[in-house]
Scaffold this motif. Structure first.
Motif, short mmCIF file in Angstrom:
data_model
loop_
_atom_site.label_atom_id
_atom_site.label_comp_id
_atom_site.label_asym_id
_atom_site.label_seq_id
_atom_site.Cartn_x
_atom_site.Cartn_y
_atom_site.Cartn_z
N ILE A 46 0.87 -1.17 0.00
CA ILE A 46 0.00 0.00 0.00
C ILE A 46 0.92 1.22 0.00
N LEU A 101 -3.51 1.58 8.30
CA LEU A 101 -3.62 0.56 7.25
C LEU A 101 -2.61 -0.56 7.47
N ILE A 153 -9.03 1.32 1.40
CA ILE A 153 -7.72 1.96 1.19
C ILE A 153 -7.84 3.19 0.30
N SER A 195 -4.02 7.72 -2.43
CA SER A 195 -3.60 6.32 -2.28
C SER A 195 -3.15 5.82 -3.64
#
Ligand code: SF4
Lengths: 372, 441
Positions: free
Chosen positions: A135, A155, A262, A308
């Motif tokens: 991520i 996260l 996310i 993101s």
């Protein structure tokens, strides 16, 4: 009230407020201010900061400390990420929550230590063997450096994986004025730890494939195994195809099946616009300035800031591609993220790139010229 | 920290049989380790066996303790992280001689720090798992798959290396030594960085290619002049606790935002940039910082981008101070509204940009550079015309004050107030007064 500060300081504060209690790093421009900041802050909150003998040891210490219950962060730049590579893979397979700050500088190699760039976008995604997902978040302002650092910790806990915060020399070293109210605190979930008595004999679980099991920590009431090799649920090395397949499926599914948790974008859509600008990180600042100027001049335009980067927030980008004839992607590299947009556009929407790799920032004027 | 639970065990082995070749030294070393854990009655919950790669790296799988199986040569880094996070854990590293080559720096630095972990080096002079290649400890002349004509490299003296660099407990011996269990116990209880260099046989490769034997182990030690037994024993503070003690700076508190009061007001119709171009030592960057704080005191938004050579204390020093009525999204402009050129170093960096400026920009400079080529309007101020000599270190702030006075971009009183704060308050305030005066002349 306002203050004069920079991205490095905001990242350090974000880490402290996220409950980070372990930091290891090695000096490198332009990430060193995070190392010095964490060296100052960690002891004040009961944590530990250490300057490793090199990058490899720094991330290694972070991984060891996490398994011993710490909430860890490290910070470096592109050359350091190169050295982190092998351990990033280990954090992925060993399912270690870890925050890695990459303060990008111009590459390749030593490149330009104090020169602006966004050249590590694909590198952090694919920067270790095997090709498994990570991520990555990209702040585009100093307050976002704070907020997205906190979000990265959250996260990392949620998905038990390394989470990158991809920032850059400009954001980290330029002092700027921030409205103190602009620092948005986000909740950081506590570590999901195995309850006392729960069988820590199986610190990994792959069923259902996208489930993330609680973590067993050294020193708890049962022995805990960790391994960086292909393993079964009890962390014993195995080559059994079914087990190996389940593990590797799990590493992908736990992230890709939960993208909605996310994805983070900031959409500024003008329904009358035929063209949209898309950017991230420091370049999104120039984009916002360009949008203001264009609109003041009567030119309708939309803008999408990607916060993101990985996994690619596809629904938001597909929406943008569908509602606009042309999307202009701005980034300080030769088109690393544009590839992702072109893939989603599937030749149906015009995708244009605005790129610089000369060490200077993409200017609002660059966006405006691409618009006209 | 949980209360210590001590589970007494008769063995710390699990049910799995060892996977090693017959006669491999690993088995006997691990049996000694097991005996040592039994003798110490180590709490399996508080004991972590850290391994990396190769045949020796498999070791953790046969123990009922906690375990960490990591990457080649990096076991000491993981062990360090574990120990730093939980100093009360017993951390035992098992590594091969391959790891002492690829991870040599980690060994040296862990020894230097005296991090309280125990390292057992399973030293059989070659890489077993990957097919008998030479390692950092292969004796000179020895035959391996990568030294078919005999090893030309000198073997690494692991004990000497970590010993002279501060390891708390260092022992060298062989897997055949009857006192190995006792030495492991001493190492684990030493509360310091402890290393046991344990020479042993790889029956699959090294024994075969070199007609090596237990006797040859001993004669090689002799030939090399490598001492055996306890070689170093030093009492130094254990690092994971010492670091916690030393790192705290008394009186400091975690840093939060530092709010700047707004006592003045200024309005701007568009962003305005003052760029200072001077030399290292002219405190150009601190002048710009005072300017930024003064702008914030006037209700503006400010950003400061610096440019200086990596060597810091020599050459040019540039600072771009961008001021705006609203939050600054782009601070990268190369077109200052006011370019302040103070020194030849600064001029060298901005000369070509200065030439490209148009008449809506102003260059403020000293008489020395009055003939600069530029489309901008050039205004000259002369610090020499002041009654007192201006120290070099105050030149940047003096020029900034002149620029603020000239441009009227925010009230000079805000600059006065910002300058008066901090450790150099008095001399800064004087520099600001001088600059304001100079601009009025
Ligand atoms: S290859 Fe060598 S080191 Fe590996 S198990 Fe066999 S004898 Fe031992």
């Amino acid at each position: 009230m306002r203050e004069l500060t920079d991205g490095s300081t905001a990242i350090v504060r974000g880490a402290v407020d996220a409950g980070c209690d372990f930091f290891a790093g090695y000096p490198i421009t332009p990430a060193s201010q995070i190392l010095t900041g964490m060296s100052r802050e960690m002891p004040l909150v009961g944590g530990v900061a250490i300057q490793g003998e090199d990058e490899i040891s720094s991330i290694g210490m972070c991984i060891g400390a996490t398994m011993a219950g710490a909430r860890a962060m490290t910070a470096t730049s592109g050359p350091g990420i190169s050295l982190y590579s092998e351990n990033i893979g280990m954090a992925i397979i060993g399912e270690v929550p870890l925050v890695i700050i990459d303060v990008q500088r111009l590459g390749p190699s030593t490149g330009g230590a104090t020169t602006a760039a966004q050249g590590d976008v694909q590198f952090v995604r694919w920067g270790t063997g095997g090709g498994y997902p990570i991520i990555a978040l990209a702040p585009s302002s100093v307050p976002e450096c704070y907020t997205l650092t906190m979000k990265a910790f959250d996260l990392a806990e949620r998905f038990r994986c390394p989470v990158f915060v991809l920032t850059d020399k400009e954001l980290n070293l330029t002092a700027t004025t921030v409205d103190i109210d602009a620092y948005e605190k986000v909740p950081v979930r506590p570590r999901s730890r195995m309850a006392p008595g729960e069988s820590a004999g199986a610190p990994y679980s792959y069923q259902p494939p996208d489930a993330v099991g609680p973590i067993a920590t050294y020193g708890d009431d049962t022995p805990v195994r960790f391994t960086g090799s292909t393993h079964d649920e009890r962390a014993f090395i195995t080559k059994d195809p079914q087990t190996v397949g389940a593990l590797n499926e799990h590493l992908v599914a736990k992230i890709e099946n939960h993208q909605d948790e996310i994805d983070m974008v900031v959409a500024d859509i003008d329904p009358g616009a035929d063209t949209a600008l898309l950017s991230y990180g420091i370049t999104a600042g120039s984009m916002r300035e360009a949008v203001r100027v264009a609109r003041a001049g009567g030119r309708p335009v939309s803008a999408l800031t990607i916060q993101s980067l990985w996994p690619v927030p596809e629904p938001a980008i597909l929406g943008l591609l569908e509602s606009h004839e042309r999307v202009i992607v701005g980034e300080l590299n030769h088109g690393q993220y544009r590839r992702e947009i072109e893939r989603l556009a599937a030749r149906k929407t015009d995708v244009v790139g605005v790129h610089r790799t000369d060490g200077t920032l993409i200017t609002p004027q660059d966006f405006l010229e691409a618009l006209s | 920290m949980n209360p210590t639970t001590v589970t007494t065990l008769g063995s710390y082995r699990n049910d799995s049989p060892y996977p090693f070749c017959p006669g491999c030294g690993h088995k006997s070393i691990l049996d000694h380790l097991n005996e040592a854990l039994v003798e110490l009655q180590a709490d399996p919950m508080k004991t972590v066996i850290v391994t990396d790669i190769g045949c020796a790296g498999l070791s953790d799988q046969y123990f009922a303790t906690s375990a960490f199986h990591g990457l080649h040569g990096r076991s000491v880094t993981y062990a360090t992280g574990i120990k730093l996070a939980q100093p009360d854990l017993t951390v035992i590293v098992v590594m091969g001689d391959g790891g002492t080559g690829i991870g040599g720096t980690h060994l040296l630095n862990a020894a230097r720090r005296n991090i309280g972990v125990t390292v057992l080096v399973f030293n059989n002079f070659n890489y077993g798992m990957t097919g008998g290649q030479h390692s950092a400890t292969t004796p000179e002349g020895a035959f391996t798959t990568t030294t078919p004509g005999g090893n030309p490299e000198r073997p690494l003296d692991i004990c000497g290396s970590v010993g002279v660099n501060g390891a708390g407990y260092v022992w060298r011996g062989t897997s055949f030594d009857a006192d190995l269990t006792q030495r492991i116990c001493e190492a684990v209880t030493s509360d310091s960085f402890a290393l046991l260099d344990i020479w042993e046989l790889c029956t699959a490769y090294f024994v075969k290619s070199n007609q090596f034997s237990r006797r040859a182990l001993e004669s090689t030690l002799e030939t090399l002049g490598f001492q055996t037994g306890v070689l170093y024993r030093e009492g130094r503070p254990e690092y994971s606790r010492a670091l916690r003690e030393s790192a705290r700076i008394p009186g400091t508190v975690p840093g939060g935002p530092v709010p700047v009061e707004q006592n003045w007001s200024a309005s701007l119709e568009r962003p305005f940039m003052i760029e200072l171009a001077g030399s290292a030592g002219g405190r150009v960057r601190s002048a710009a910082r005072i300017g930024a704080l003064a702008a914030i005191r006037s209700g503006l938004y400010a950003s400061q981008r610096d440019d200086y050579p990596v060597t810091v204390k020599t050459g040019h020093s540039l600072a771009k101070l961008l001021l705006s009525d609203r939050p600054i999204d782009y601070a990268g402009s190369d077109r200052p509204d006011m370019l302040v050129i103070l020194t030849a170093d600064g001029l060298g960096k901005v000369r070509s940009r200065a030439a490209g400026l148009s008449s809506d920009s102003i260059i403020l400079t000293v008489p020395e550079f009055a003939d600069i080529e530029s489309g901008a309007e050039v205004r000259v101020v002369d610090p020499a015309s002041l009654p007192d000599r201006v120290p070099k270190a105050d030149l940047g702030l003096l020029a900034l004050a002149a620029a603020v006075r000239h441009s009227g971009v925010f009230p000079v009183d805000a600059l006065r107030a910002a300058a008066a704060e901090g450790p150099f308050g008095e001399s800064n305030a004087a520099a600001v007064e001088a600059g304001i005066r100079l601009a009025g002349l």
